[in-house]
Motif scaffolding. Structure first.
Motif, PDB file in Angstrom:
ATOM      1  N   THR A 103      -2.560  10.422  -5.966  1.00  0.00           N
ATOM      2  CA  THR A 103      -3.658   9.781  -5.248  1.00  0.00           C
ATOM      3  C   THR A 103      -4.690   9.372  -6.289  1.00  0.00           C
ATOM      4  O   THR A 103      -5.422  10.205  -6.815  1.00  0.00           O
ATOM      5  N   GLN A 104      -4.730   8.074  -6.590  1.00  0.00           N
ATOM      6  CA  GLN A 104      -5.557   7.594  -7.689  1.00  0.00           C
ATOM      7  C   GLN A 104      -6.931   7.090  -7.255  1.00  0.00           C
ATOM      8  O   GLN A 104      -7.933   7.355  -7.918  1.00  0.00           O
ATOM      9  N   ALA A 153       3.138   5.901  -6.319  1.00  0.00           N
ATOM     10  CA  ALA A 153       4.331   6.725  -6.507  1.00  0.00           C
ATOM     11  C   ALA A 153       5.380   5.967  -7.302  1.00  0.00           C
ATOM     12  O   ALA A 153       5.406   4.732  -7.307  1.00  0.00           O
ATOM     13  N   ALA A 154       6.229   6.724  -7.975  1.00  0.00           N
ATOM     14  CA  ALA A 154       7.349   6.135  -8.717  1.00  0.00           C
ATOM     15  C   ALA A 154       8.458   7.163  -8.817  1.00  0.00           C
ATOM     16  O   ALA A 154       8.209   8.378  -8.740  1.00  0.00           O
ATOM     17  N   ALA A 155       9.677   6.689  -8.989  1.00  0.00           N
ATOM     18  CA  ALA A 155      10.817   7.598  -9.119  1.00  0.00           C
ATOM     19  C   ALA A 155      11.932   6.940  -9.928  1.00  0.00           C
ATOM     20  O   ALA A 155      12.085   5.713  -9.911  1.00  0.00           O
ATOM     21  N   ALA A 156      12.680   7.774 -10.635  1.00  0.00           N
ATOM     22  CA  ALA A 156      13.931   7.370 -11.276  1.00  0.00           C
ATOM     23  C   ALA A 156      15.067   7.953 -10.459  1.00  0.00           C
ATOM     24  O   ALA A 156      15.017   9.133 -10.070  1.00  0.00           O
ATOM     25  N   LEU A 157      16.081   7.144 -10.175  1.00  0.00           N
ATOM     26  CA  LEU A 157      17.155   7.565  -9.282  1.00  0.00           C
ATOM     27  C   LEU A 157      18.529   7.372  -9.911  1.00  0.00           C
ATOM     28  O   LEU A 157      18.754   6.412 -10.657  1.00  0.00           O
ATOM     29  N   GLU A 158      19.428   8.277  -9.564  1.00  0.00           N
ATOM     30  CA  GLU A 158      20.853   8.106  -9.842  1.00  0.00           C
ATOM     31  C   GLU A 158      21.574   8.049  -8.511  1.00  0.00           C
ATOM     32  O   GLU A 158      21.379   8.916  -7.649  1.00  0.00           O
ATOM     33  N   PHE A 159      22.398   7.008  -8.321  1.00  0.00           N
ATOM     34  CA  PHE A 159      23.108   6.820  -7.064  1.00  0.00           C
ATOM     35  C   PHE A 159      24.509   7.426  -7.147  1.00  0.00           C
ATOM     36  O   PHE A 159      25.057   7.628  -8.231  1.00  0.00           O
TER      37      PHE A 159
END
Length: 340
Positions: A205-206, A216-222
């Protein structure tokens, strides 16, 4: 039954889109409405020429109502959907279907137990662009999918959050830029890329004075081996259209909202215009969407109720995007990856 008669629960901003979609379908009729804040229901009933119910219980006990659409704050969705199903009503529920996976599972169980038709609003699945890209991926036109990215760099003002006491709260909103504004994008991203195997996320919360995240941010592996990124925000001025990039070893494409702006897949004709600017952009104004995709989804729902057509977004379809978003929150809280 010659048509599906709808009752709308909750008469806020999104209810007008549901009402317009219903009006566009010959085999559907908007019959009534209810809102915990009676003046909102009175205004809506007069505007659309429908019956105003004094309570949800009164609506659900009326045999004239075949189906309900749930347009209330997110924290009420599950309990209202379950009450409607128990009353024998078919259900259209806005996203998110629930605020926890336990609630989502209860909603899905109830749908299976009662046998009524339940769909979760996922209107962007119904755009011709998304359906065309989905078909191309399944046909192998892009080859092995190796990378994907989702960008949802939106803008919502302090005034937006002040416009409703429930906005930006964990209890009623369930989250911020991902759970409220971003869940439709997460749904489409997962619909095209497939299940997520694991992720690492950050939620912060900036700027806004709210309980939930505005960034928000995310790195994903499918599960298919692809890797990807996901970004969400409600503090990126002036706000940009939602963008999805999907890359394979035979070709790649870029979607912006309801438009395909790049199609680099040799030998495969997508059958749609490419490079035309998106027209369904709510990046800085949540009301700046057209009703056409809601109409497509409601038409699918009505056909399922009346003629047994398969639902493109049944109750269980609302769980995967919820799982991804809650996983990002959990990873952000613990500082550890989340595996599904």
């Amino acid at each position: 039954m010659d048509k599906v008669r709808f009752g709308i629960i909750g008469c806020g901003v999104i209810s007008s889109f549901h009402a317009r979609a219903i009006a566009d379908i010959e085999e559907a009729e908007l019959y009534g409405c209810v809102d915990a804040y009676a003046p909102s229901a009175e205004r809506f009933a007069k505007e659309h020429g429908v019956k105003q119910y004094a309570s949800l219980e009164e609506m659900l006990s009326d045999p004239a109502i075949d189906a309900v659409t749930i347009c209330t704050p997110s924290g009420l969705h599950t309990q209202q959907a379950i009450a409607a199903m128990r009353a024998g009503k078919h259900v259209v529920c806005e996203k998110p279907m629930s605020l926890t996976l336990e609630q989502a599972d209860e909603l899905i169980r109830t749908a299976n137990e009662t046998g009524v038709k339940v769909c979760i609003i996922s209107q962007f699945r119904f755009t011709p662009a998304v359906q065309a890209v989905k078909k191309a991926i399944e046909a192998g036109a892009l080859g092995k999918i190796v990378s994907g990215s989702l960008q949802m760099k939106y803008f919502r003002s302090d005034e937006y959050y002040a416009s409703g006491a429930w906005r930006g709260t964990w209890a009623m909103d369930g989250g911020g830029c991902l759970m409220n504004q971003g869940i439709h994008g997460v749904d489409v991203f997962r619909y095209l890329m497939g299940p997520v195997k694991q992720l690492t996320g950050f939620a912060r919360t900036q700027l806004r004075h709210i309980e939930v995240e505005d960034s928000a941010a995310a790195a994903l592996e499918f599960e298919n081996g692809a890797v990807g990124t996901l970004e969400g925000s409600t503090v990126c001025s002036p706000g940009y259209p939602r963008r999805i990039e999907i890359c394979g070893d035979k070709g790649s494409c870029v979607l912006e909202e309801n438009a395909i702006i790049r199609w680099d897949v040799p030998g495969y004709d997508i059958g749609l215009p490419v490079g035309v600017a998106a027209t369904n952009v709510a990046s800085s104004d949540p009301k700046a969407i057209d009703v056409s995709n809601h109409t497509r989804q409601f038409r699918n729902f009505v056909a399922a109720v009346l003629h047994g057509e398969e639902l493109l977004a049944p109750a269980e379809s609302g769980r995967p995007p919820l799982e991804i978003i809650l996983g990002i929150y959990e990873s952000s809280k613990t500082g550890k990856p989340v595996t599904f």
